[in-house]
Write a protein that holds these residues in place. Structure first.
Motif, mmCIF file in Angstrom:
data_model
loop_
_atom_site.group_PDB
_atom_site.id
_atom_site.type_symbol
_atom_site.label_atom_id
_atom_site.label_comp_id
_atom_site.label_asym_id
_atom_site.label_seq_id
_atom_site.Cartn_x
_atom_site.Cartn_y
_atom_site.Cartn_z
ATOM 1 N N MET A 1 0.811 -1.216 0.000
ATOM 2 C CA MET A 1 0.000 0.000 0.000
ATOM 3 C C MET A 1 0.845 1.267 0.000
ATOM 4 N N GLY A 2 2.125 1.149 0.280
ATOM 5 C CA GLY A 2 2.981 2.315 0.263
ATOM 6 C C GLY A 2 3.234 2.895 1.632
ATOM 7 N N ALA A 3 3.837 4.094 1.645
ATOM 8 C CA ALA A 3 4.276 4.703 2.904
ATOM 9 C C ALA A 3 3.126 5.069 3.812
ATOM 10 N N MET A 4 1.924 5.303 3.249
ATOM 11 C CA MET A 4 0.783 5.700 4.065
ATOM 12 C C MET A 4 -0.026 4.504 4.541
ATOM 13 N N ASP A 5 0.469 3.311 4.294
ATOM 14 C CA ASP A 5 -0.219 2.096 4.708
ATOM 15 C C ASP A 5 -0.391 2.088 6.221
ATOM 16 N N PRO A 6 -1.653 2.034 6.750
ATOM 17 C CA PRO A 6 -1.865 2.029 8.199
ATOM 18 C C PRO A 6 -1.249 0.814 8.881
ATOM 19 N N LEU A 7 -1.000 -0.263 8.125
ATOM 20 C CA LEU A 7 -0.433 -1.481 8.703
ATOM 21 C C LEU A 7 1.056 -1.611 8.418
ATOM 22 N N ALA A 8 1.681 -0.545 7.906
ATOM 23 C CA ALA A 8 3.060 -0.639 7.425
ATOM 24 C C ALA A 8 4.040 -1.083 8.497
ATOM 25 N N SER A 9 3.794 -0.718 9.752
ATOM 26 C CA SER A 9 4.743 -1.028 10.816
ATOM 27 C C SER A 9 4.589 -2.433 11.382
ATOM 28 N N LEU A 10 3.568 -3.159 10.940
ATOM 29 C CA LEU A 10 3.369 -4.512 11.435
ATOM 30 C C LEU A 10 4.361 -5.469 10.785
ATOM 31 N N PRO A 11 4.800 -6.500 11.496
ATOM 32 C CA PRO A 11 5.658 -7.523 10.886
ATOM 33 C C PRO A 11 4.987 -8.138 9.667
ATOM 34 N N ALA A 12 5.786 -8.552 8.699
ATOM 35 C CA ALA A 12 5.255 -9.031 7.421
ATOM 36 C C ALA A 12 4.286 -10.187 7.580
ATOM 37 N N GLU A 13 4.591 -11.132 8.493
ATOM 38 C CA GLU A 13 3.728 -12.308 8.614
ATOM 39 C C GLU A 13 2.362 -11.947 9.175
ATOM 40 N N ILE A 14 2.315 -10.918 10.024
ATOM 41 C CA ILE A 14 1.041 -10.473 10.571
ATOM 42 C C ILE A 14 0.274 -9.675 9.527
ATOM 43 N N LYS A 15 0.982 -8.761 8.874
ATOM 44 C CA LYS A 15 0.347 -7.908 7.871
ATOM 45 C C LYS A 15 -0.256 -8.731 6.741
ATOM 46 N N SER A 16 0.448 -9.753 6.286
ATOM 47 C CA SER A 16 -0.035 -10.545 5.159
ATOM 48 C C SER A 16 -1.314 -11.291 5.509
ATOM 49 N N LEU A 17 -1.413 -11.784 6.747
ATOM 50 C CA LEU A 17 -2.618 -12.509 7.143
ATOM 51 C C LEU A 17 -3.809 -11.577 7.315
ATOM 52 N N ILE A 18 -3.565 -10.389 7.894
ATOM 53 C CA ILE A 18 -4.651 -9.425 8.047
ATOM 54 C C ILE A 18 -5.121 -8.954 6.676
ATOM 55 N N ALA A 19 -4.177 -8.762 5.753
ATOM 56 C CA ALA A 19 -4.509 -8.250 4.430
ATOM 57 C C ALA A 19 -5.353 -9.216 3.618
ATOM 58 N N MET A 20 -5.329 -10.509 3.957
ATOM 59 C CA MET A 20 -6.091 -11.477 3.159
ATOM 60 C C MET A 20 -7.504 -11.710 3.677
ATOM 61 N N ASP A 21 -7.891 -11.054 4.789
ATOM 62 C CA ASP A 21 -9.241 -11.304 5.278
ATOM 63 C C ASP A 21 -10.272 -10.620 4.375
ATOM 64 N N MET A 22 -11.548 -10.894 4.618
ATOM 65 C CA MET A 22 -12.601 -10.388 3.739
ATOM 66 C C MET A 22 -12.658 -8.869 3.696
ATOM 67 N N LEU A 23 -12.323 -8.218 4.815
ATOM 68 C CA LEU A 23 -12.393 -6.768 4.862
ATOM 69 C C LEU A 23 -11.378 -6.126 3.930
#
Length: 348
Positions: A1-23
């Motif tokens: 999502m880039g520098a303004m990504d609200p989840l940018a500071s999360l570890p990659a493994e956490i971010k990837s799982l959150i990013a795949m949910d229905m929302l």
């Protein structure tokens, strides 16, 4: 999502799982994931849960009956939501407190990205993987078991999708629903005329819940959206590749859409709020959230007709961060001869 990504500071493994949910997914992936869950959340299916929800609410109210002073967030709203969720999803009783704590921390700290957020997110995701594995080994009559059985294969990709789905279910089904119930009770206790109107006409409970959802929604903002091309709204152009977050509080108080939008009115009929979202991302749990709120609110105000705030409404503590405006506690005298002065501004 880039520098303004609200989840940018999360570890990659956490971010990837959150990013795949229905929302956070679009068709065709979103369509496939929603289709797996949709049968469990139809209006007809949720209506069959009324005896279960009523039984849980009655048990919790019975436990409160001998008390004079209670915190309705900790001892009621949170207990109702987590116990109903446990029955539906298939969570063991000894896991409830951890699930509730991790979910609450995630919601409060998501946009802050604190150490407590990372710890809670890792713990909750780890629990989701464990729950999936447990239901695969010993399936039961619960939602996670049904989801596991809907996959043709048991591999890492399936586990990742299942864990991501369970993760969002636990957060939406626990913290968001608990806050809906708590905010409803806070609004009613600080609007005594509206409360007495609802007590006199219990059939107003449905419109009362919708008005709570409009005035004080569980979530303050919409899900994160990304522009794929330039979009012009009200004369302002948003470039492609930008994060867009909508304020549900402002949308639900639009003066061009609602009559007297600042007023809390349990009789309001034209109430097409956006608290459950819109379109393909409209919340799948709308029927369950409404059912829990209607039963929990109606039963409590019916059982304790003299309930009053134990503090002045100005002393209520709200946490203004994360993705929701969270009511931390709701201290109430369940039985008392006199009331504490209240303010109609509380909860708004």
């Amino acid at each position: 999502m880039g520098a303004m990504d609200p989840l940018a500071s999360l570890p990659a493994e956490i971010k990837s799982l959150i990013a795949m949910d229905m929302l956070n997914s679009d068709p065709p992936e979103h369509t496939k994931r929603r289709k797996r869950l949709a049968p469990a959340f139809t209006g007809r299916k949720i209506a069959t849960l009324r005896p279960l929800v009523s039984g849980i609410v009655d048990e919790i109210i019975d436990a409160l009956d001998g008390r004079r002073d209670v915190d309705l967030v900790e001892m009621y709203a949170s207990q109702v939501s987590v116990r109903v969720l446990a029955e539906i999803v298939g969570i063991a009783a000894q896991d409830l407190e951890n699930v509730r704590s991790w979910s609450d921390t995630f919601v409060k700290e998501l946009l802050v990205v604190s150490d407590s957020l990372l710890d809670a997110t890792r713990s909750l995701l780890g629990y989701c993987y464990e729950l999936v594995a447990r239901k695969r080994a010993a399936p039961g009559d619960d939602l996670v078991s049904q989801l596991v059985s809907s996959f043709d294969t048991a591999d890492q990709a399936a586990d990742d999708e299942l864990a991501s789905t369970v993760f969002i279910l636990l957060i939406a089904g626990q913290t968001a629903t608990a806050q809906l119930i708590a905010k409803a009770l806070a609004l009613l206790l600080t609007h005594p005329t509206q409360l007495e109107m609802l007590r006199a006409e219990p059939a107003l409970i449905s419109s009362a819940v919708e008005e709570v959802l409009r005035v004080s929604p569980p979530l303050s903002i919409s899900g994160f959206r990304l522009t794929t091309e330039p979009v012009t709204i009200a004369g302002t152009t948003i470039p492609a590749g930008e994060i867009v977050i909508c304020s549900l509080d402002d949308a639900n108080r639009d003066e061009t859409r609602f009559v007297a939008p600042g007023e809390f009115d349990v009789r309001r009929e034209d109430n097409q709020h956006l608290s459950f979202g819109h379109g393909i991302h409209r919340c799948l749990g709308v029927h369950l959230a409404r059912l829990e709120a209607e039963i929990a609110i109606g039963e409590l105000i019916g059982r304790f007709p003299d309930a009053r705030l134990a503090i002045h409404s100005d002393q209520l503590t709200w946490v203004e961060r994360g993705i929701m405006r969270t009511l931390e506690a709701l201290p109430v005298h369940l039985r008392c001869p006199t009331s504490v002065p209240v303010s109609a501004a509380a909860g708004q």
